[in-house]
Scaffold this active site. Sequence first.
Site, PDB file in Angstrom:
ATOM      1  N   ARG A 165      59.607   1.243 -40.421  1.00 15.75           N
ATOM      2  CA  ARG A 165      59.111   2.184 -39.415  1.00 15.75           C
ATOM      3  C   ARG A 165      58.018   3.079 -39.984  1.00 15.75           C
ATOM      4  O   ARG A 165      57.027   3.361 -39.316  1.00 15.75           O
ATOM      5  CB  ARG A 165      60.268   3.004 -38.844  1.00 15.75           C
ATOM      6  CG  ARG A 165      61.092   2.175 -37.897  1.00 15.75           C
ATOM      7  CD  ARG A 165      62.338   2.853 -37.353  1.00 15.75           C
ATOM      8  NE  ARG A 165      62.923   1.979 -36.336  1.00 15.75           N
ATOM      9  CZ  ARG A 165      64.018   2.260 -35.640  1.00 15.75           C
ATOM     10  NH1 ARG A 165      64.670   3.396 -35.849  1.00 15.75           N
ATOM     11  NH2 ARG A 165      64.464   1.408 -34.739  1.00 15.75           N
TER      12      ARG A 165
ATOM     13  N   TYR B  28      56.950  -2.690 -31.732  1.00 15.73           N
ATOM     14  CA  TYR B  28      57.947  -3.318 -32.626  1.00 15.73           C
ATOM     15  C   TYR B  28      58.623  -2.341 -33.592  1.00 15.73           C
ATOM     16  O   TYR B  28      58.272  -1.182 -33.624  1.00 15.73           O
ATOM     17  CB  TYR B  28      57.407  -4.567 -33.306  1.00 15.73           C
ATOM     18  CG  TYR B  28      56.219  -4.521 -34.222  1.00 15.73           C
ATOM     19  CD1 TYR B  28      55.735  -3.361 -34.777  1.00 15.73           C
ATOM     20  CD2 TYR B  28      55.594  -5.729 -34.549  1.00 15.73           C
ATOM     21  CE1 TYR B  28      54.648  -3.390 -35.642  1.00 15.73           C
ATOM     22  CE2 TYR B  28      54.501  -5.766 -35.410  1.00 15.73           C
ATOM     23  CZ  TYR B  28      54.038  -4.589 -35.958  1.00 15.73           C
ATOM     24  OH  TYR B  28      52.978  -4.627 -36.801  1.00 15.73           O
ATOM     25  N   GLU B  29      59.627  -2.826 -34.271  1.00 18.22           N
ATOM     26  CA  GLU B  29      60.493  -1.986 -35.119  1.00 18.22           C
ATOM     27  C   GLU B  29      61.140  -0.858 -34.312  1.00 18.22           C
ATOM     28  O   GLU B  29      61.345   0.245 -34.832  1.00 18.22           O
ATOM     29  CB  GLU B  29      59.717  -1.394 -36.301  1.00 18.22           C
ATOM     30  CG  GLU B  29      59.029  -2.399 -37.190  1.00 18.22           C
ATOM     31  CD  GLU B  29      59.974  -3.390 -37.849  1.00 18.22           C
ATOM     32  OE1 GLU B  29      61.184  -3.138 -37.897  1.00 18.22           O
ATOM     33  OE2 GLU B  29      59.487  -4.434 -38.308  1.00 18.22           O
ATOM     34  N   GLY B  30      61.495  -1.157 -33.069  1.00 16.55           N
ATOM     35  CA  GLY B  30      62.015  -0.137 -32.163  1.00 16.55           C
ATOM     36  C   GLY B  30      60.858   0.467 -31.393  1.00 16.55           C
ATOM     37  O   GLY B  30      59.985   1.085 -31.998  1.00 16.55           O
TER      38      GLY B  30
END
Lengths: 595, 595
Positions: free
Chosen positions: B296, B440-442
């Site tokens: 993140r 992406y990555e949450g």
Amino acid sequence: MPFYQAPVRDTQFVLSNVVGLERYANLPGFAEATPDMVAAVLEAGGKFCSEVLAPLNLPGDIEGCTRHADGSVTTPKGFKSAYDQFCEGGWGTLMADTAWGGQGLPYVVGTAFQEYLQSANMAFAMYPGLSEGAQAAIEAVGDEAQKAKWLPPMVAGRWTGTMNLTEPHCGTDLGLIRTRAVRNDDGSYAITGTKIFISAGEHDLAENIVHLVLAKTEGAPDTVKGISLFIVPKFLVGDDGSLGARNAVSCGSIEHKMGIHANATCVMNYDGAVGYMLGEEFKGLKAMFIMMNAARLGVGVQGLAQGEVAYQNAVAYARDRRQGRALSGAKEPEAKADPILVHPDVRRMLMDGRAFNEGARALILWGALQVDLAKKAATPEEREMADDLISLLTPVIKGYCTDKGLDVAVASQQVFGGHGYVREWGMEQFVRDARIAQIYEGTNGIQALDLVGRKLAMNGGRGLRAWLALVKGEIAVADDAALAFLKSPLEKALGDLEASTMWLMSNAMGNPDEAGAGSVAYLHMMGIVALGHMWLVMAGAAQAALAAGEDVAFHEAKLVTARYYAERFLPDTAALRARLEAGSATMMAMPAEAF
Amino acid sequence: MPFYQAPVRDTQFVLSNVVGLERYANLPGFAEATPDMVAAVLEAGGKFCSEVLAPLNLPGDIEGCTRHADGSVTTPKGFKSAYDQFCEGGWGTLMADTAWGGQGLPYVVGTAFQEYLQSANMAFAMYPGLSEGAQAAIEAVGDEAQKAKWLPPMVAGRWTGTMNLTEPHCGTDLGLIRTRAVRNDDGSYAITGTKIFISAGEHDLAENIVHLVLAKTEGAPDTVKGISLFIVPKFLVGDDGSLGARNAVSCGSIEHKMGIHANATCVMNYDGAVGYMLGEEFKGLKAMFIMMNAARLGVGVQGLAQGEVAYQNAVAYARDRRQGRALSGAKEPEAKADPILVHPDVRRMLMDGRAFNEGARALILWGALQVDLAKKAATPEEREMADDLISLLTPVIKGYCTDKGLDVAVASQQVFGGHGYVREWGMEQFVRDARIAQIYEGTNGIQALDLVGRKLAMNGGRGLRAWLALVKGEIAVADDAALAFLKSPLEKALGDLEASTMWLMSNAMGNPDEAGAGSVAYLHMMGIVALGHMWLVMAGAAQAALAAGEDVAFHEAKLVTARYYAERFLPDTAALRARLEAGSATMMAMPAEAF
């Protein structure tokens, strides 16, 4: 695969409650636009857009246009057949004058349909769209023979039109153009030069393409004052309207672009092509701006249109996709997860889209009505006022609606998570297509300069005063109790706008950079207030309808959305005002070499 | 053709004045990071990125990755050679532990280089980037034998790694995953299932690919509590590290995406593939979050990186492109037009980018220092505080820096007018590439929920208190006169953030939807204040340097940019606070069927 459903119910709400279409039945063209007629146009037009054009949108993006070695251009599979259906259905003739084969319907009705067209397939819609701009210029400044020769086949769609302004070294600053027009013995001109970014410059949809080209005549001043406008057809046209020889104009290449892949953006080479002067010599820019103003409204429609179709698909996905649980506890405990529509942040993204889309639809159709009234209203005073209003708000509609259109497309894509980034879902295309609307027909920075540098002060500020009076009048008559939720924040936003206007008047006269530095913030402020004005009108109408027990679900949703607009859009004017009042000193303080 | 120049001077300013690198020379790894060593890494790394990777960015986007019938994937022309140079130069080993062949440099130094890598070629950078994430998970939860077996070839870059979380029906809600792990007699597992959106899932750059895969063991709870993590190599590996048989994992297809075309986003099919449990059974998600947190931060770097490279190209274009005249009169009357850099609105777009980029660079490197300190600081108290701070700010860095990164890329593209929409200029690629970082990555919505739902209250709010104390401490020591231009708006913005925190505490406990409805606004507010904090530190340092007569042009530009940030970023917190305090009632009032 994305879908599109024309928002006919909402269009009709706006036509009844914001535009008040029935009030203008005494005006030319409006008499024919009976409620039944309009309903039929919107229903059938929406169906055509959903069923014929929308399914071609994603495939058209993937395939794109192809230029062949001989300079010809093929549009994606299905476009030619769809265009033929478009012409057969008369969808390009709605607003055109009956003298040239048009239906002569009000511009506001045509604009309502334009939204559907641009939502369903923006790249397709640009082929007839550019043509309508060219028709408008010919109608405005052409002589009778030119109108009779060029307009009927263009209105029918057998021929299309283009606008040729930009050259490799100049776009905004047209005074720099180098394309030359040399007078021939027969009164025509030989046009030589290169134009770029020519949308629909070459394609296989129509029999002929009528290019409107800006060029400088021999001995003309080498500035904007030396520019004239020329009709340069792809095929020369005989007096009987028959197609003759190929003219010396050709497509040199097509651009690889971020989006609108299915519309051919051409480099056009003019190599002594035969052209005919349109309007007066040296008045080319003025004629071009006739097209441009209509085109700018049309680009504002594109912002809304991409926002709308992106929103619709995001709603469908948010209802369908199950992931996690509502923060307040499972809503559908029998399933393994709740639909993501239960999440406030998903709703935030959707409501942002909805509040913008519905407000923008109202503003755009209200603006389109002013275009009608500017031409057709009964008294000179009414015509003047309508013209003032639409002149003022055209840059706002173009700039604000396209900036927000991108935001809405991005937020709608975000609802899809990773799937939004993948081509097959169609969401990323809406973002890529929406992006051009902020750039062409004058970048949004140019719109903002037009607003603060020209439109505010035009006719001694008459347009601005008229519009402010309208907004204030609406606030004054709105019910204090029932509409307080919207009145009060709208008044505050209007206060920010008025204070910013004063600030510009006090500061920009002495230093024009102050206007430039705050121009985009000012445009956004005016956009927020203009949509707020529309929301106040719509909320009042929705309350009245609810009091009468009409279409309860629709009007309740309208009121929820109005409240959302009040809570989450109107407060932004304070930050915009702060930016504007920060002025230009800091940004101008940076030496060029320090960037 | 776009270019990239690593902003080495600015990185060094941040490392000296914000990170204070020399203060930590007593910590492991930092001793080696002498100023000369760091300068050499940044200079050589920047050169490699500019000269080797940046020229492959646009061609890589155009060519994309190709999946062949046998499931193999070819990266674009030049990628394999660049990757070999990347490995030979040791660019993937900067931060890795010396035990596995790494250079053991501080994370903050590696992160500075990461920015350059992501600016030059984001799609390329993801191949080693994903691998570093996988290495981090193996290092954190693997046993000694696993570390010894898998890490050395991964650190060297001979093998790369991936993260396999998402399945067709679940991304955010990993409790729903269906991939199964059945225990074999030899203690390994047979992994079966389908994973999607696997970045760098298959390619031709490395000899082997080490997939880290989330799956449920037999009899495991069918929730997040039943998830375990497995190492699943593309080729099985003998005890001596030699490559053996092909494992039953293959790339079923690659996605057609909006951007990062040169990175293969794969559907991975596991068909009884041999896997080895990594870490404890049922603790898979925890192990995955070790990778995810580092990832993140890395995604936040991507937001900055795309903003930076887009800004650089927009500056170059604004200096070169001549169009129109300065509003205050011609600046270069001998030419036919002025460079567009004279226009305030062009400068506004550039300064928006610059003020964000420099602030984000400081925040990210400061955050990366906390990652180092959380592991290496001398006392448990210091380690705990650093861990608290980076836990709190990770979602802010990811969410705010990627949202703003897109904005900056869009504004930089806008500087180019129509040319910005055309592929060959490269600007539209920056926008398309930047867009994924918000997803992406949450998604950034998930980041915001992580912030308001978990991080604020974690350890009784210890992290938030520590960070607020830091910001206030900086305000308290800042010079009242010289820094008033920044102190006062920062205090106001901090006031909005604190009031919003109080509002959340008072309201979200009773109704968690209030937290969800305001989460993104809150995250943005914290981002604005966090960058403001950095700007205050930097402005003070710039004033001190100017007082000493050091590098005047650089530090004066820094102060102009600080002022711009104060004037045009900090005031936004008021509108964000208004949105947050509007709460969730309106958006939740809309019935699902009314959207």
